[in-house]
Motif scaffolding. Sequence first.
Motif, short mmCIF file in Angstrom:
data_model
loop_
_atom_site.label_atom_id
_atom_site.label_comp_id
_atom_site.label_asym_id
_atom_site.label_seq_id
_atom_site.Cartn_x
_atom_site.Cartn_y
_atom_site.Cartn_z
N GLY A 72 0.82 -1.21 0.00
CA GLY A 72 0.00 0.00 0.00
C GLY A 72 0.85 1.26 0.00
N LEU A 73 1.91 1.26 0.80
CA LEU A 73 2.83 2.40 0.82
C LEU A 73 3.53 2.56 -0.52
N TRP A 74 3.82 1.45 -1.18
CA TRP A 74 4.43 1.48 -2.51
C TRP A 74 3.49 2.18 -3.49
N TRP A 75 2.18 1.86 -3.41
CA TRP A 75 1.20 2.53 -4.27
C TRP A 75 1.10 4.01 -3.93
N VAL A 121 -11.00 -5.49 -2.51
CA VAL A 121 -11.23 -4.64 -3.69
C VAL A 121 -9.93 -3.91 -4.05
N ALA A 122 -9.25 -3.36 -3.05
CA ALA A 122 -7.99 -2.66 -3.29
C ALA A 122 -6.93 -3.61 -3.86
N LEU A 123 -6.87 -4.82 -3.32
CA LEU A 123 -5.90 -5.79 -3.83
C LEU A 123 -6.20 -6.19 -5.27
N ALA A 124 -7.47 -6.41 -5.57
CA ALA A 124 -7.85 -6.76 -6.95
C ALA A 124 -7.57 -5.58 -7.89
N GLY A 125 -7.86 -4.36 -7.45
CA GLY A 125 -7.56 -3.19 -8.26
C GLY A 125 -6.07 -3.03 -8.49
N GLY A 126 -5.28 -3.24 -7.45
CA GLY A 126 -3.82 -3.17 -7.59
C GLY A 126 -3.30 -4.25 -8.54
N LEU A 127 -3.85 -5.45 -8.42
CA LEU A 127 -3.45 -6.53 -9.34
C LEU A 127 -3.74 -6.14 -10.79
N LEU A 128 -4.92 -5.59 -11.02
CA LEU A 128 -5.28 -5.19 -12.38
C LEU A 128 -4.33 -4.11 -12.90
N GLY A 132 10.17 -5.81 -13.23
CA GLY A 132 10.49 -6.30 -11.89
C GLY A 132 9.58 -5.70 -10.83
N GLN A 133 9.38 -4.41 -10.89
CA GLN A 133 8.52 -3.74 -9.91
C GLN A 133 7.09 -4.27 -9.98
N ASN A 134 6.55 -4.33 -11.17
CA ASN A 134 5.17 -4.78 -11.32
C ASN A 134 5.00 -6.26 -11.02
N ALA A 135 5.99 -7.06 -11.35
CA ALA A 135 5.91 -8.49 -11.01
C ALA A 135 5.90 -8.67 -9.49
N MET A 136 6.75 -7.95 -8.79
CA MET A 136 6.80 -8.08 -7.33
C MET A 136 5.53 -7.56 -6.67
N MET A 137 5.01 -6.43 -7.16
CA MET A 137 3.77 -5.90 -6.59
C MET A 137 2.60 -6.85 -6.87
N THR A 138 2.60 -7.48 -8.04
CA THR A 138 1.57 -8.46 -8.38
C THR A 138 1.65 -9.66 -7.45
N ILE A 169 2.98 -9.83 -4.40
CA ILE A 169 2.58 -9.42 -3.05
C ILE A 169 1.06 -9.31 -2.96
N SER A 170 0.45 -8.70 -3.96
CA SER A 170 -1.01 -8.53 -3.95
C SER A 170 -1.72 -9.87 -4.01
N ALA A 171 -1.22 -10.78 -4.83
CA ALA A 171 -1.85 -12.11 -4.92
C ALA A 171 -1.74 -12.86 -3.59
N VAL A 172 -0.56 -12.83 -2.98
CA VAL A 172 -0.38 -13.48 -1.67
C VAL A 172 -1.30 -12.85 -0.64
N ALA A 173 -1.34 -11.52 -0.60
CA ALA A 173 -2.19 -10.83 0.38
C ALA A 173 -3.67 -11.13 0.14
N LEU A 174 -4.07 -11.23 -1.12
CA LEU A 174 -5.47 -11.52 -1.43
C LEU A 174 -5.84 -12.94 -1.01
N PHE A 175 -5.06 -13.92 -1.44
CA PHE A 175 -5.41 -15.31 -1.16
C PHE A 175 -5.16 -15.72 0.29
N ALA A 176 -4.29 -14.98 0.98
CA ALA A 176 -4.07 -15.25 2.42
C ALA A 176 -4.97 -14.38 3.29
N MET A 177 -5.84 -13.59 2.65
CA MET A 177 -6.80 -12.73 3.35
C MET A 177 -6.09 -11.83 4.38
N ALA A 178 -5.19 -11.01 3.86
CA ALA A 178 -4.33 -10.17 4.70
C ALA A 178 -5.05 -9.03 5.40
N TRP A 179 -6.35 -8.99 5.32
CA TRP A 179 -7.14 -7.96 6.00
C TRP A 179 -7.61 -8.41 7.37
#
Length: 150
Positions: A20-23, A95-102, A119-125, A127-137
């Motif tokens: 999120g801070l990266w965004w 929603v934020a994670l899915a938007g970031g992934l897109l 590299g930047q976008n692959a790493m952010m993708t 992280i977002s996928a891990v956070a989404l599927f691990a329910m990081a909220w």
Amino acid sequence: MDTIWLTGAQWLAVLRVGVGLWWLESWRHKDKKGWFERGTGIAWAADVAAKHRWTAVRSGFDTVVAPRPRTMAYVVVYAELAVGLGLVAGFLTPVALAGGLLLNVLYFTLMIHDWAEQGQNAMMTLISAVALFAMAWQTWSVDSALGWFG
């Protein structure tokens, strides 16, 4: 799961807040006046798209972005802000994670020739996928405090 210093859920929250801070940094360093008044961001992307090796990227850009450069500038800039704020606060996190992934997939695809962007976008993708599927909220989030999203 064994972890050091924090629980697994807390480490996932750290990861969520970090991306999120990266965004937010991506939003902060943009020249908003240039993007909104002079169209610099969309003009730069148009130049990249025009030289892209994939026809689908060129035609997709010409169909979706090129006819509405001012609107798309606002969409890009404020989408980055919304994703960053949502992830840092843990508000509407899936929603934020899915938007970031897109956004990252779109940026990755557009910038397929640029290794640094890839590299930047692959790493952010990732992280977002891990956070989404691990329910990081589930920890340190407004969503958790409100009992949203399980």
